[in-house]
Design a protein around this motif. Sequence first.
Motif, mmCIF file in Angstrom:
data_model
loop_
_atom_site.group_PDB
_atom_site.id
_atom_site.type_symbol
_atom_site.label_atom_id
_atom_site.label_comp_id
_atom_site.label_asym_id
_atom_site.label_seq_id
_atom_site.Cartn_x
_atom_site.Cartn_y
_atom_site.Cartn_z
ATOM 1 N N LYS A 259 -40.450 -10.376 -18.502
ATOM 2 C CA LYS A 259 -40.316 -9.034 -19.062
ATOM 3 C C LYS A 259 -41.151 -8.005 -18.315
ATOM 4 O O LYS A 259 -40.861 -6.802 -18.369
ATOM 5 N N ASN A 260 -42.174 -8.464 -17.578
ATOM 6 C CA ASN A 260 -42.954 -7.531 -16.757
ATOM 7 C C ASN A 260 -42.354 -7.377 -15.351
ATOM 8 O O ASN A 260 -42.923 -6.692 -14.500
ATOM 9 N N HIS A 261 -41.196 -8.045 -15.127
ATOM 10 C CA HIS A 261 -40.415 -7.899 -13.898
ATOM 11 C C HIS A 261 -41.176 -8.320 -12.638
ATOM 12 O O HIS A 261 -40.889 -7.842 -11.545
ATOM 13 N N THR A 262 -42.113 -9.242 -12.768
ATOM 14 C CA THR A 262 -42.861 -9.721 -11.601
ATOM 15 C C THR A 262 -42.230 -10.948 -10.959
ATOM 16 O O THR A 262 -42.423 -11.193 -9.771
ATOM 17 N N HIS A 263 -41.479 -11.731 -11.736
ATOM 18 C CA HIS A 263 -40.913 -12.969 -11.209
ATOM 19 C C HIS A 263 -39.786 -13.436 -12.114
ATOM 20 O O HIS A 263 -39.591 -12.901 -13.213
ATOM 21 N N LEU A 264 -39.058 -14.403 -11.639
ATOM 22 C CA LEU A 264 -38.070 -15.069 -12.478
ATOM 23 C C LEU A 264 -38.170 -16.569 -12.265
ATOM 24 O O LEU A 264 -38.678 -17.047 -11.250
ATOM 25 N N LEU A 265 -37.678 -17.302 -13.255
ATOM 26 C CA LEU A 265 -37.644 -18.759 -13.205
ATOM 27 C C LEU A 265 -36.201 -19.219 -13.314
ATOM 28 O O LEU A 265 -35.373 -18.579 -13.972
ATOM 29 N N VAL A 266 -35.895 -20.325 -12.667
ATOM 30 C CA VAL A 266 -34.583 -20.958 -12.775
ATOM 31 C C VAL A 266 -34.810 -22.366 -13.320
ATOM 32 O O VAL A 266 -35.473 -23.187 -12.687
ATOM 33 N N LEU A 267 -34.280 -22.615 -14.496
ATOM 34 C CA LEU A 267 -34.498 -23.893 -15.180
ATOM 35 C C LEU A 267 -33.194 -24.661 -15.271
ATOM 36 O O LEU A 267 -32.165 -24.130 -15.712
ATOM 37 N N THR A 268 -33.216 -25.923 -14.847
ATOM 38 C CA THR A 268 -32.037 -26.769 -14.968
ATOM 39 C C THR A 268 -32.492 -28.205 -15.182
ATOM 40 O O THR A 268 -33.698 -28.510 -15.193
ATOM 41 N N GLU A 269 -31.528 -29.090 -15.356
ATOM 42 C CA GLU A 269 -31.809 -30.509 -15.543
ATOM 43 C C GLU A 269 -30.819 -31.290 -14.712
ATOM 44 O O GLU A 269 -29.607 -31.044 -14.777
ATOM 45 N N THR A 270 -31.298 -32.216 -13.888
ATOM 46 C CA THR A 270 -30.411 -32.989 -13.029
ATOM 47 C C THR A 270 -29.572 -33.959 -13.859
ATOM 48 O O THR A 270 -29.813 -34.168 -15.043
ATOM 49 N N LYS A 271 -28.632 -34.577 -13.187
ATOM 50 C CA LYS A 271 -27.739 -35.524 -13.854
ATOM 51 C C LYS A 271 -28.511 -36.656 -14.516
ATOM 52 O O LYS A 271 -28.134 -37.143 -15.591
ATOM 53 N N ASP A 272 -29.635 -37.075 -13.887
ATOM 54 C CA ASP A 272 -30.415 -38.180 -14.446
ATOM 55 C C ASP A 272 -31.446 -37.727 -15.476
ATOM 56 O O ASP A 272 -32.275 -38.520 -15.916
ATOM 57 N N GLY A 273 -31.402 -36.426 -15.835
ATOM 58 C CA GLY A 273 -32.276 -35.931 -16.897
ATOM 59 C C GLY A 273 -33.621 -35.402 -16.438
ATOM 60 O O GLY A 273 -34.483 -35.107 -17.271
ATOM 61 N N SER A 274 -33.813 -35.241 -15.128
ATOM 62 C CA SER A 274 -35.083 -34.716 -14.623
ATOM 63 C C SER A 274 -35.107 -33.193 -14.768
ATOM 64 O O SER A 274 -34.202 -32.516 -14.274
ATOM 65 N N PRO A 275 -36.141 -32.629 -15.404
ATOM 66 C CA PRO A 275 -36.243 -31.174 -15.514
ATOM 67 C C PRO A 275 -36.647 -30.569 -14.179
ATOM 68 O O PRO A 275 -37.491 -31.124 -13.460
ATOM 69 N N ILE A 276 -36.044 -29.437 -13.831
ATOM 70 C CA ILE A 276 -36.309 -28.760 -12.561
ATOM 71 C C ILE A 276 -36.632 -27.293 -12.853
ATOM 72 O O ILE A 276 -35.916 -26.634 -13.619
ATOM 73 N N LEU A 277 -37.698 -26.801 -12.243
ATOM 74 C CA LEU A 277 -38.072 -25.398 -12.411
ATOM 75 C C LEU A 277 -38.329 -24.781 -11.051
ATOM 76 O O LEU A 277 -39.146 -25.273 -10.274
ATOM 77 N N LEU A 278 -37.623 -23.703 -10.748
ATOM 78 C CA LEU A 278 -37.828 -22.932 -9.531
ATOM 79 C C LEU A 278 -38.429 -21.583 -9.928
ATOM 80 O O LEU A 278 -38.043 -21.008 -10.950
#
Length: 286
Positions: A259-278
């Motif tokens: 909300k402070n517009h400094t960054h963004l995150l991309v959250l997903t989960e692989t097929k094997d259930g591993s959480p991924i954060l960029l």
Amino acid sequence: MKKWFNIFGLSAILTVALILVNMISNPKVQESITYFPIEPSVTFKSTNTTLSLANKKSISWKINSTLDRKAYLRQDAGLLFLNGRLIGKLGEWRQNTASLSQEKLLPSQTGWLQAVTFHHAELHQGNEIFSSQAMSEAELYVIAQPPGTVLSFSSPRTDQERIWKQRLDEQTERMLYYSWNRGIRHFSIPISEYQAYPLPLFDTRAKKVLPGLSKAASDKITGQLWEGIYKNYLLGIKKQDSTTVPPEGSTIPLILLAKNHTHLLVLTETKDGSPILLRQMIGAAH
């Protein structure tokens, strides 16, 4: 798509801390999307993503785009999700052309199909490099019923279609809600500090303007986001153990814009259930 916002009301109580995973490029890959300042005088004459029933056994997924002039480099990157998980990707790049066209046939199966495409052009003018970009989306509901009949629609017109749409929407959103919230808990993300958008909704919203930002700032964030998605999602997902896995089977990326517009995150989960954060820094946007 309006139900997406209801999902995140339940997430607001989750607590805080970030894991930083820098977006990196793959130097071995020549084809990639690179954001450069937008040249407003360059426009796309047409951008189209379509999903249709080719026959009882196949779905046709098409991507087409035409710039108003030839570009040094033209690229279209497309992702196709079925019931919230990636089942296909398209990525074509060509030099010194204005138009691109791609098509892929996939087996028809019951589900909610969502396709998103980022159309990009890199232009060289003297010693300067500029870009032009656009987005397009499509969705299709497919119901395969015995004996060999297939029902498909984009917008429901009958009671039967409305029932199927509600059922598939609820199943998909429930799966994504639990998947994203596992990731939010795993990375201790302070969800109240972000605006949350599933990727298809982010693209739709960014076509106009993101809340609190100008159109120019929205376009810059979108271009930089897709640069990262192309390099770190479409071409393969790098896990925390440094292995790289194909993106197929992963969940729709959830875009978390600070909300402070400094960054963004991309959250997903692989097929094997591993959480991924960029994580991607976007600087001070206005």
